[in-house]
Design an enzyme around this catalytic site. Structure first.
Site, PDB file in Angstrom:
ATOM      1  N   PHE A  94       0.840  -1.199   0.000  1.00  0.00           N
ATOM      2  CA  PHE A  94       0.000   0.000   0.000  1.00  0.00           C
ATOM      3  C   PHE A  94       0.870   1.242   0.000  1.00  0.00           C
ATOM      4  O   PHE A  94       1.812   1.364   0.777  1.00  0.00           O
ATOM      5  CB  PHE A  94      -0.919   0.015   1.221  1.00  0.00           C
ATOM      6  CG  PHE A  94      -1.855   1.189   1.243  1.00  0.00           C
ATOM      7  CD1 PHE A  94      -2.811   1.350   0.239  1.00  0.00           C
ATOM      8  CD2 PHE A  94      -1.795   2.130   2.250  1.00  0.00           C
ATOM      9  CE1 PHE A  94      -3.683   2.435   0.248  1.00  0.00           C
ATOM     10  CE2 PHE A  94      -2.661   3.209   2.274  1.00  0.00           C
ATOM     11  CZ  PHE A  94      -3.609   3.360   1.271  1.00  0.00           C
TER      12      PHE A  94
ATOM     13  N   GLU B  55      12.156   2.177   4.596  1.00  0.00           N
ATOM     14  CA  GLU B  55      11.254   2.679   5.628  1.00  0.00           C
ATOM     15  C   GLU B  55      11.731   2.408   7.054  1.00  0.00           C
ATOM     16  O   GLU B  55      11.311   3.089   7.985  1.00  0.00           O
ATOM     17  CB  GLU B  55       9.858   2.084   5.436  1.00  0.00           C
ATOM     18  CG  GLU B  55       9.253   2.309   4.063  1.00  0.00           C
ATOM     19  CD  GLU B  55       9.019   3.771   3.714  1.00  0.00           C
ATOM     20  OE1 GLU B  55       8.861   4.602   4.625  1.00  0.00           O
ATOM     21  OE2 GLU B  55       8.996   4.092   2.512  1.00  0.00           O
TER      22      GLU B  55
END
Length: 187
Positions: free
Chosen positions: A18, A95
């Site tokens: 996502f 991330e």
């Protein structure tokens, strides 16, 4: 955080990611398809100070996070299962960098593909509210000032902000929070 790749695959054998911010316009990994998607239970918010990518400790910038509550429209990338391990390693390095603050928690969340109604499990990077860089809901003026001034290893906070806003607009996604910030930052 699970790293067992098999547990991250959808029933069709693919791996879904996502995207709600910079992954929309700079995924950095190969994918077989991209779909508009809706994630319920989280919303997009500038809620994480950036001392590295979009700012410095002396002049912090801001990055987006998925925060609790509401819903978030974005994009989901479908990655063939055979590329899942490589893609996950890339995303975690991006991330969740070694030695950096853990500002995100990788989660497997159910979402809906808006072009066909299919529900799939997707990897999403959710804001870590326990991190000292989590700033929660700030006044729009505070966000606009930080975004206007921030600049870090990945470039200006303004570029990050407007790239995200422009790509959301191209997708037909209106984000009133980002639009309020844009009204104060200006091009």
């Amino acid at each position: 955080m699970t790293t067992d790749i098999a547990s991250l695959l959808a029933p069709d054998g693919d791996f879904y990611v996502f995207a709600y911010g910079s992954l929309i316009w700079r995924p950095g990994f190969d994918h077989a398809a991209r779909h508009p998607a809706l994630l319920r239970g989280f919303h997009r918010r500038f809620c994480l100070w950036s001392h590295r990518y979009r700012g410095t400790p002396e002049r912090p910038g801001l990055v987006l996070g998925l925060d609790r509550g509401g819903a978030c429209r974005g994009a989901v990338f479908r990655v063939p299962g055979r590329a899942a391990a490589e893609t996950l390693a890339y995303l975690d390095a991006r991330e969740l960098p070694d030695g950096g603050e853990v500002v995100y928690r990788r989660q497997l969340l159910p979402l809906t593909l808006l072009d066909n109604g299919q529900r799939v499990p997707a990897i999403a990077y959710v804001a870590n509210r326990a991190c000292r860089l989590y700033c929660g809901k700030q006044p729009t003026e505070v966000l606009a000032r930080a975004i206007d001034a921030g600049h870090g290893q990945m470039g200006s906070n303004r570029d990050y902000f407007f790239n995200t806003l422009d790509h959301l607009n191209e997708m037909g996604v209106r984000d009133r929070g980002l639009e309020a910030i844009a009204a104060l930052v200006g091009r």
